[in-house]
Write a protein that holds these residues in place. Structure first.
Motif, PDB file in Angstrom:
ATOM      1  N   LYS A 100      25.304  74.657 -12.011  1.00 28.19           N
ATOM      2  CA  LYS A 100      26.568  74.556 -11.275  1.00 28.19           C
ATOM      3  C   LYS A 100      26.314  74.920  -9.824  1.00 28.19           C
ATOM      4  CE  LYS A 100      30.380  75.516 -13.249  1.00 28.19           C
ATOM      5  NZ  LYS A 100      31.421  74.527 -13.422  1.00 28.19           N
ATOM      6  N   ILE A 101      26.833  74.093  -8.929  1.00 28.24           N
ATOM      7  CA  ILE A 101      26.813  74.380  -7.495  1.00 28.24           C
ATOM      8  C   ILE A 101      28.270  74.510  -7.060  1.00 28.24           C
ATOM      9  CG2 ILE A 101      26.219  73.564  -5.180  1.00 28.24           C
ATOM     10  CD1 ILE A 101      24.050  71.799  -6.503  1.00 28.24           C
ATOM     11  N   VAL A 102      28.588  75.626  -6.425  1.00 31.48           N
ATOM     12  CA  VAL A 102      29.929  75.851  -5.895  1.00 31.48           C
ATOM     13  C   VAL A 102      29.817  75.974  -4.385  1.00 31.48           C
ATOM     14  CG1 VAL A 102      31.928  77.395  -5.877  1.00 31.48           C
ATOM     15  CG2 VAL A 102      30.677  77.007  -8.012  1.00 31.48           C
ATOM     16  N   VAL A 103      30.613  75.156  -3.689  1.00 29.19           N
ATOM     17  CA  VAL A 103      30.636  75.176  -2.228  1.00 29.19           C
ATOM     18  C   VAL A 103      32.016  75.670  -1.801  1.00 29.19           C
ATOM     19  CG1 VAL A 103      30.352  73.846  -0.103  1.00 29.19           C
ATOM     20  CG2 VAL A 103      29.073  73.199  -2.159  1.00 29.19           C
ATOM     21  N   ILE A 104      32.040  76.777  -1.083  1.00 33.88           N
ATOM     22  CA  ILE A 104      33.299  77.335  -0.578  1.00 33.88           C
ATOM     23  C   ILE A 104      33.448  76.913   0.878  1.00 33.88           C
ATOM     24  CG2 ILE A 104      34.583  79.437  -0.064  1.00 33.88           C
ATOM     25  CD1 ILE A 104      33.080  80.770  -2.383  1.00 33.88           C
ATOM     26  N   THR A 105      34.556  76.245   1.179  1.00 34.06           N
ATOM     27  CA  THR A 105      34.789  75.723   2.520  1.00 34.06           C
ATOM     28  C   THR A 105      36.245  75.970   2.891  1.00 34.06           C
ATOM     29  OG1 THR A 105      33.160  74.004   2.100  1.00 34.06           O
ATOM     30  CG2 THR A 105      34.627  73.659   3.952  1.00 34.06           C
ATOM     31  N   PHE A 106      36.436  76.634   4.006  1.00 32.69           N
ATOM     32  CA  PHE A 106      37.811  76.885   4.421  1.00 32.69           C
ATOM     33  C   PHE A 106      37.943  76.782   5.938  1.00 32.69           C
ATOM     34  CE2 PHE A 106      35.578  80.884   4.040  1.00 32.69           C
ATOM     35  CZ  PHE A 106      35.887  81.545   5.220  1.00 32.69           C
ATOM     36  N   GLY A 107      39.147  76.453   6.369  1.00 33.35           N
ATOM     37  CA  GLY A 107      39.452  76.388   7.792  1.00 33.35           C
ATOM     38  C   GLY A 107      39.534  74.968   8.321  1.00 33.35           C
ATOM     39  N   GLU A 108      40.434  74.782   9.264  1.00 28.12           N
ATOM     40  CA  GLU A 108      40.674  73.471   9.859  1.00 28.12           C
ATOM     41  C   GLU A 108      39.432  72.913  10.552  1.00 28.12           C
ATOM     42  OE1 GLU A 108      43.832  71.350  12.900  1.00 28.12           O
ATOM     43  OE2 GLU A 108      44.239  73.364  12.154  1.00 28.12           O
ATOM     44  N   GLY A 109      38.590  73.790  11.077  1.00 30.79           N
ATOM     45  CA  GLY A 109      37.384  73.357  11.767  1.00 30.79           C
ATOM     46  C   GLY A 109      36.392  72.626  10.874  1.00 30.79           C
ATOM     47  N   LYS A 110      36.583  72.683   9.577  1.00 27.97           N
ATOM     48  CA  LYS A 110      35.680  72.015   8.643  1.00 27.97           C
ATOM     49  C   LYS A 110      36.327  70.796   7.990  1.00 27.97           C
ATOM     50  CE  LYS A 110      33.219  76.272   8.003  1.00 27.97           C
ATOM     51  NZ  LYS A 110      32.878  77.369   7.137  1.00 27.97           N
ATOM     52  N   SER A 111      37.573  70.516   8.336  1.00 29.32           N
ATOM     53  CA  SER A 111      38.321  69.452   7.665  1.00 29.32           C
ATOM     54  C   SER A 111      37.724  68.067   7.888  1.00 29.32           C
ATOM     55  CB  SER A 111      39.792  69.472   8.091  1.00 29.32           C
ATOM     56  OG  SER A 111      39.901  69.326   9.499  1.00 29.32           O
ATOM     57  N   GLY A 112      37.268  67.763   9.085  1.00 31.44           N
ATOM     58  CA  GLY A 112      36.675  66.449   9.351  1.00 31.44           C
ATOM     59  C   GLY A 112      35.381  66.256   8.591  1.00 31.44           C
ATOM     60  N   ALA A 113      34.524  67.257   8.630  1.00 32.66           N
ATOM     61  CA  ALA A 113      33.248  67.165   7.914  1.00 32.66           C
ATOM     62  C   ALA A 113      33.481  67.096   6.411  1.00 32.66           C
ATOM     63  CB  ALA A 113      32.357  68.348   8.260  1.00 32.66           C
ATOM     64  N   LEU A 114      34.420  67.880   5.892  1.00 34.36           N
ATOM     65  CA  LEU A 114      34.697  67.858   4.454  1.00 34.36           C
ATOM     66  C   LEU A 114      35.152  66.470   4.018  1.00 34.36           C
ATOM     67  CD1 LEU A 114      34.851  69.497   1.815  1.00 34.36           C
ATOM     68  CD2 LEU A 114      37.245  69.969   2.389  1.00 34.36           C
ATOM     69  N   LYS A 115      36.003  65.850   4.802  1.00 36.20           N
ATOM     70  CA  LYS A 115      36.456  64.480   4.500  1.00 36.20           C
ATOM     71  C   LYS A 115      35.259  63.534   4.424  1.00 36.20           C
ATOM     72  CE  LYS A 115      39.352  60.748   5.043  1.00 36.20           C
ATOM     73  NZ  LYS A 115      39.954  60.250   3.839  1.00 36.20           N
ATOM     74  N   GLU A 116      34.348  63.627   5.388  1.00 40.74           N
ATOM     75  CA  GLU A 116      33.177  62.746   5.409  1.00 40.74           C
ATOM     76  C   GLU A 116      32.237  63.040   4.235  1.00 40.74           C
ATOM     77  OE1 GLU A 116      32.746  60.073   7.273  1.00 40.74           O
ATOM     78  OE2 GLU A 116      34.701  60.518   8.167  1.00 40.74           O
ATOM     79  N   VAL A 117      32.033  64.310   3.935  1.00 40.59           N
ATOM     80  CA  VAL A 117      31.136  64.685   2.839  1.00 40.59           C
ATOM     81  C   VAL A 117      31.664  64.167   1.504  1.00 40.59           C
ATOM     82  CG1 VAL A 117      30.266  66.650   1.498  1.00 40.59           C
ATOM     83  CG2 VAL A 117      30.107  66.667   4.001  1.00 40.59           C
ATOM     84  N   LEU A 118      32.955  64.323   1.275  1.00 39.80           N
ATOM     85  CA  LEU A 118      33.520  63.966  -0.032  1.00 39.80           C
ATOM     86  C   LEU A 118      33.980  62.526  -0.144  1.00 39.80           C
ATOM     87  CD1 LEU A 118      35.566  67.181  -0.881  1.00 39.80           C
ATOM     88  CD2 LEU A 118      33.246  66.558  -1.601  1.00 39.80           C
ATOM     89  N   GLU A 119      34.444  61.936   0.966  1.00 35.45           N
ATOM     90  CA  GLU A 119      35.049  60.608   0.876  1.00 35.45           C
ATOM     91  C   GLU A 119      34.444  59.574   1.828  1.00 35.45           C
ATOM     92  OE1 GLU A 119      39.456  62.314  -0.405  1.00 35.45           O
ATOM     93  OE2 GLU A 119      39.215  61.442   1.593  1.00 35.45           O
ATOM     94  N   GLY A 120      33.553  60.007   2.697  1.00 30.73           N
ATOM     95  CA  GLY A 120      32.975  59.096   3.678  1.00 30.73           C
ATOM     96  C   GLY A 120      31.791  58.315   3.133  1.00 30.73           C
ATOM     97  N   GLU A 121      31.270  57.446   3.983  1.00 34.56           N
ATOM     98  CA  GLU A 121      30.061  56.691   3.650  1.00 34.56           C
ATOM     99  C   GLU A 121      28.898  57.667   3.490  1.00 34.56           C
ATOM    100  OE1 GLU A 121      29.785  53.274   3.302  1.00 34.56           O
ATOM    101  OE2 GLU A 121      31.975  53.256   3.447  1.00 34.56           O
ATOM    102  N   ASP A 122      27.944  57.312   2.651  1.00 36.77           N
ATOM    103  CA  ASP A 122      26.747  58.145   2.491  1.00 36.77           C
ATOM    104  C   ASP A 122      25.956  58.154   3.792  1.00 36.77           C
ATOM    105  OD1 ASP A 122      27.340  58.780  -0.108  1.00 36.77           O
ATOM    106  OD2 ASP A 122      25.935  57.356  -0.992  1.00 36.77           O
ATOM    107  N   ASP A 123      25.778  59.340   4.353  1.00 37.49           N
ATOM    108  CA  ASP A 123      24.992  59.516   5.574  1.00 37.49           C
ATOM    109  C   ASP A 123      24.494  60.956   5.598  1.00 37.49           C
ATOM    110  OD1 ASP A 123      23.791  59.536   8.045  1.00 37.49           O
ATOM    111  OD2 ASP A 123      25.522  58.705   9.116  1.00 37.49           O
ATOM    112  N   VAL A 124      23.479  61.227   4.764  1.00 38.55           N
ATOM    113  CA  VAL A 124      22.980  62.597   4.643  1.00 38.55           C
ATOM    114  C   VAL A 124      22.345  63.098   5.929  1.00 38.55           C
ATOM    115  CG1 VAL A 124      22.714  62.484   2.148  1.00 38.55           C
ATOM    116  CG2 VAL A 124      20.782  61.903   3.616  1.00 38.55           C
ATOM    117  N   ALA A 125      21.879  62.194   6.779  1.00 35.73           N
ATOM    118  CA  ALA A 125      21.308  62.617   8.065  1.00 35.73           C
ATOM    119  C   ALA A 125      22.387  63.234   8.943  1.00 35.73           C
ATOM    120  CB  ALA A 125      20.653  61.437   8.781  1.00 35.73           C
ATOM    121  N   LEU A 126      23.610  62.761   8.808  1.00 32.23           N
ATOM    122  CA  LEU A 126      24.726  63.286   9.596  1.00 32.23           C
ATOM    123  C   LEU A 126      25.494  64.380   8.852  1.00 32.23           C
ATOM    124  CD1 LEU A 126      26.096  62.908  12.321  1.00 32.23           C
ATOM    125  CD2 LEU A 126      27.506  61.129  11.294  1.00 32.23           C
ATOM    126  N   TYR A 127      25.587  64.256   7.531  1.00 33.67           N
ATOM    127  CA  TYR A 127      26.336  65.217   6.708  1.00 33.67           C
ATOM    128  C   TYR A 127      25.450  65.679   5.544  1.00 33.67           C
ATOM    129  CZ  TYR A 127      30.236  63.449   9.370  1.00 33.67           C
ATOM    130  OH  TYR A 127      31.065  63.090  10.404  1.00 33.67           O
TER     131      TYR A 127
END
Length: 155
Positions: A100-127
């Protein structure tokens, strides 16, 4: 209060990823050996607790670094020019063996990256957090409303 500060842990079960006087590259090799000794050839952890930065990094897997391309080593050391410091990190091949891997992420400053990580195109070099794809285990993101504000079906 820090999340882990109230949890009792035997000092014999704590393995810092740094040692004074040992070059990071050498310590990375030693730490990899330690993991193999403690976990065997399979290297399966029950739980890995991580965070995610506003740039989509996790552990010391930062956007645009060579370490995100690692396919075999469990631990790697490298110089991160942006922070002008050496980093020693667990790599995706090791992390993704976890039950199990648990990632804790909170705060508005991470909202854009979280969207890309979970719902964006695959781009591991960027995310680099997109590298978290357990081979047999589960991946869970624990987020607050501010971090989740751009997700489809906002939680």
């Amino acid at each position: 209060m820090a999340l882990m500060s109230e949890i009792y842990t035997l000092s014999s079960n704590v393995f810092p990823m740094y040692k004074e006087g040992v070059k990071p590259e050498i310590f990375g090799i030693l730490y990899n050996t330690l993991l193999e000794e403690k976990l065997g050839d399979e290297g399966v952890m029950d739980l890995i607790l991580l965070g995610m930065g506003g740039d989509g990094h996790t552990v010391s897997l930062f956007p645009g670094t060579k370490v995100i391309e690692e396919k075999e080593k469990w631990v790697s050391a490298y110089y991160l020019k942006a922070q002008q410091m050496y980093r020693i990190t667990l790599t995706a091949p090791f992390l993704n063996k976890a039950k199990k891997i648990v990632v804790i992420t909170f705060g508005e400053g991470k909202s854009g990256a979280l969207k890309e990580v979970l719902e964006g195109e695959d781009d591991v070099a960027l995310y680099p957090s997109q590298l978290l794809v357990p081979t047999k285990g589960e991946l869970l993101f624990l987020v607050d409303e501010n971090a989740a504000k751009y997700l489809n079906g906002n939680v």
